[in-house]
Design an enzyme around this catalytic site. Structure first.
Site, PDB file in Angstrom:
ATOM      1  N   GLU A 189       0.836  -1.221   0.000  1.00 49.04           N
ATOM      2  CA  GLU A 189       0.000   0.000   0.000  1.00 49.04           C
ATOM      3  C   GLU A 189       0.862   1.259   0.000  1.00 49.04           C
ATOM      4  O   GLU A 189       2.090   1.182   0.198  1.00 49.04           O
ATOM      5  CB  GLU A 189      -0.924   0.015   1.221  1.00 49.04           C
ATOM      6  CG  GLU A 189      -0.176   0.085   2.537  1.00 49.04           C
ATOM      7  CD  GLU A 189      -0.993   0.737   3.655  1.00 49.04           C
ATOM      8  OE1 GLU A 189      -1.338   1.927   3.517  1.00 49.04           O
ATOM      9  OE2 GLU A 189      -1.240   0.056   4.666  1.00 49.04           O
ATOM     10  N   LYS A 242      -4.186  -1.456  14.688  1.00 47.42           N
ATOM     11  CA  LYS A 242      -3.602  -0.568  15.696  1.00 47.42           C
ATOM     12  C   LYS A 242      -4.274  -0.785  17.053  1.00 47.42           C
ATOM     13  O   LYS A 242      -5.481  -1.007  17.127  1.00 47.42           O
ATOM     14  CB  LYS A 242      -3.806   0.890  15.272  1.00 47.42           C
ATOM     15  CG  LYS A 242      -2.954   1.291  14.107  1.00 47.42           C
ATOM     16  CD  LYS A 242      -3.378   2.632  13.547  1.00 47.42           C
ATOM     17  CE  LYS A 242      -4.533   2.493  12.582  1.00 47.42           C
ATOM     18  NZ  LYS A 242      -4.888   3.727  11.895  1.00 47.42           N
TER      19      LYS A 242
HETATM   20  O1  LIG Z   1      -0.685   2.354  11.745  1.00 46.83           O
HETATM   21  C1  LIG Z   1      -1.336   2.575  10.714  1.00 46.83           C
HETATM   22  N1  LIG Z   1      -2.082   1.607  10.162  1.00 46.83           N
HETATM   23  C2  LIG Z   1      -2.818   1.810   9.056  1.00 46.83           C
HETATM   24  C3  LIG Z   1      -2.842   3.003   8.422  1.00 46.83           C
HETATM   25  C4  LIG Z   1      -3.611   3.295   7.163  1.00 46.83           C
HETATM   26  O2  LIG Z   1      -4.920   3.680   7.518  1.00 46.83           O
HETATM   27  C5  LIG Z   1      -5.853   2.926   6.738  1.00 46.83           C
HETATM   28  C6  LIG Z   1      -7.171   2.809   7.460  1.00 46.83           C
HETATM   29  O3  LIG Z   1      -7.723   4.066   7.551  1.00 46.83           O
HETATM   30  P1  LIG Z   1      -9.218   4.287   8.077  1.00 46.83           P
HETATM   31  O4  LIG Z   1      -9.202   3.937   9.539  1.00 46.83           O
HETATM   32  O5  LIG Z   1      -9.495   5.740   7.834  1.00 46.83           O
HETATM   33  O6  LIG Z   1     -10.092   3.389   7.265  1.00 46.83           O
HETATM   34  C7  LIG Z   1      -5.166   1.616   6.491  1.00 46.83           C
HETATM   35  O7  LIG Z   1      -5.721   0.936   5.397  1.00 46.83           O
HETATM   36  C8  LIG Z   1      -3.752   2.059   6.247  1.00 46.83           C
HETATM   37  O8  LIG Z   1      -3.587   2.485   4.925  1.00 46.83           O
HETATM   38  C9  LIG Z   1      -2.091   4.048   8.999  1.00 46.83           C
HETATM   39  O9  LIG Z   1      -2.073   5.181   8.511  1.00 46.83           O
HETATM   40  N2  LIG Z   1      -1.352   3.795  10.149  1.00 46.83           N
END
Ligand SMILES: O=c1[nH]cc([C@@H]2O[C@H](COP(=O)(O)O)[C@@H](O)[C@H]2O)c(=O)[nH]1
Length: 312
Positions: free
Chosen positions: A52, A187
């Site tokens: 990604e 996370k």
């Molecule tokens: O520690 C992290 N994990 C994941 C992400 C990113 O955040 C996205 C998910 O974002 P949201 O919670 O807005 O769906 C994941 O797919 C990944 O790209 C991030 O920035 N930091």
């Protein structure tokens, strides 16, 4: 190592078998740009691993982000596969980036739009630059026939998600796109038990590598058991193989705990996160108390005025 190379050959056979060379990209010609290396690998059935790009543009500052992106690509290569970093550049979805493109994405930083599935059409239509999240990366990987995707942490159900409905589209993507996502879990600021419940509802097989427990990103343990344990790369390949051959249509999540040698620093970060969360909870409850106090005060005065008006 032997088991990892036999897993790689199993995956590449599978890729060849399930995906006649370029069947998808032919249909979608012009919609997605494959790097020459990725195109060649897909047409010969060589293993390809999707990566990604949100983590590059939004996860770290420049130049650390570029160094990390290059390092991750190098690890994929060292293990006999071709890396395919996914991003949208000038409105063109790219699968596999050149060094120049990787550098551009890294320097764009947060100017590249964080792009989940819902944002893809908008970024493409506006000829914008998009850093793809897990959901958008899975979408493009599946479109071109890449079955394996490696990342750090996926999104999940946020704390209080039962009230806010803040649930990452990564989870619904796992429920609809047959790509195996290998990650360190979600996370720890997220709600891990609810994330696993949600994935169960979406019909996603969640496996943990060398453990019976879903890892908590910075630490090995989250206290949440998983129903599927895999212990070798071969186990992983068999699981992915079964999922694809049966055409379940869903993704697979394989969670790999933080390596032992990093668990001390991981534990330190995790305890700092837990302290921050406790402080935030305390602040919220104090705010609630103050808010409720003023609310009672206003209600008291408002009702006194109402009585005065009704009964002057
Ligand atoms: O520690 C992290 N994990 C994941 C992400 C990113 O955040 C996205 C998910 O974002 P949201 O919670 O807005 O769906 C994941 O797919 C990944 O790209 C991030 O920035 N930091």
């Amino acid at each position: 190592m032997e088991s990892s190379s036999s897993a790689l050959s199993r995956l590449s056979n599978l890729q060849r078998h399930l995906q006649p060379p370029h069947s998808n990209s032919k249909i979608r010609q012009g919609l997605v740009k494959l790097s020459p290396e990725v195109a060649e690998a897909l047409s010969t059935g060589h293993p390809v691993v999707a990566l990604e790009s949100t983590i590059i543009s939004h996860g770290m500052p420049y130049p650390k982000n570029l160094e990390t992106a290059k390092e991750v690509e190098a690890i994929v290569r060292e293990n006999g596969a071709v890396p395919a970093t996914v991003a949208i550049l000038d409105g063109v979805p790219c699968v596999g980036l050149s060094m120049g493109e990787l550098e551009r994405l890294a320097t764009l930083g947060t100017k590249a739009q964080k792009t989940a599935r819902r944002d893809i059409a908008h970024v493409v239509a506006n000829r914008g630059n998009g850093a793809t999240t897990v959901s958008a990366t899975m979408f493009f990987a599946s479109m071109v026939g890449i079955h394996v995707f490696v990342t750090g942490g996926i999104g999940g159900v946020h704390r209080h998600g039962e009230q806010t409905m803040d649930i990452s589209s990564d989870l619904t993507e796992l429920g609809r796109t047959p790509v195996a996502v290998i990650s360190a879990g979600v996370k720890s600021i997220l709600d891990i038990p609810r994330t696993l419940e949600y994935l169960e509802t979406q019909g996603v097989c969640v496996a943990a590598y060398n453990t019976n427990e879903f890892p908590a990103f910075f630490t090995e343990r989250s206290g949440c058991k998983v129903h599927c344990r895999v212990d070798t790369p071969d186990d992983c390949a068999r699981l992915i193989d079964a999922n694809l051959k049966l055409k379940l249509g869903t993704g697979t999540l394989i969670a790999v705990p933080i390596p032992k040698e990093h668990s001390a620093s991981g534990g330190l970060i995790e305890s700092a996160i837990q302290i921050a969360l406790r402080e935030a909870r305390l602040e919220t409850s104090q705010l609630h108390f103050v808010f409720n106090f003023f609310l009672q005060f206003i209600i008291y005065f408002a009702s006194s005025f109402t009585y005065m008006e009704l009964d002057p």
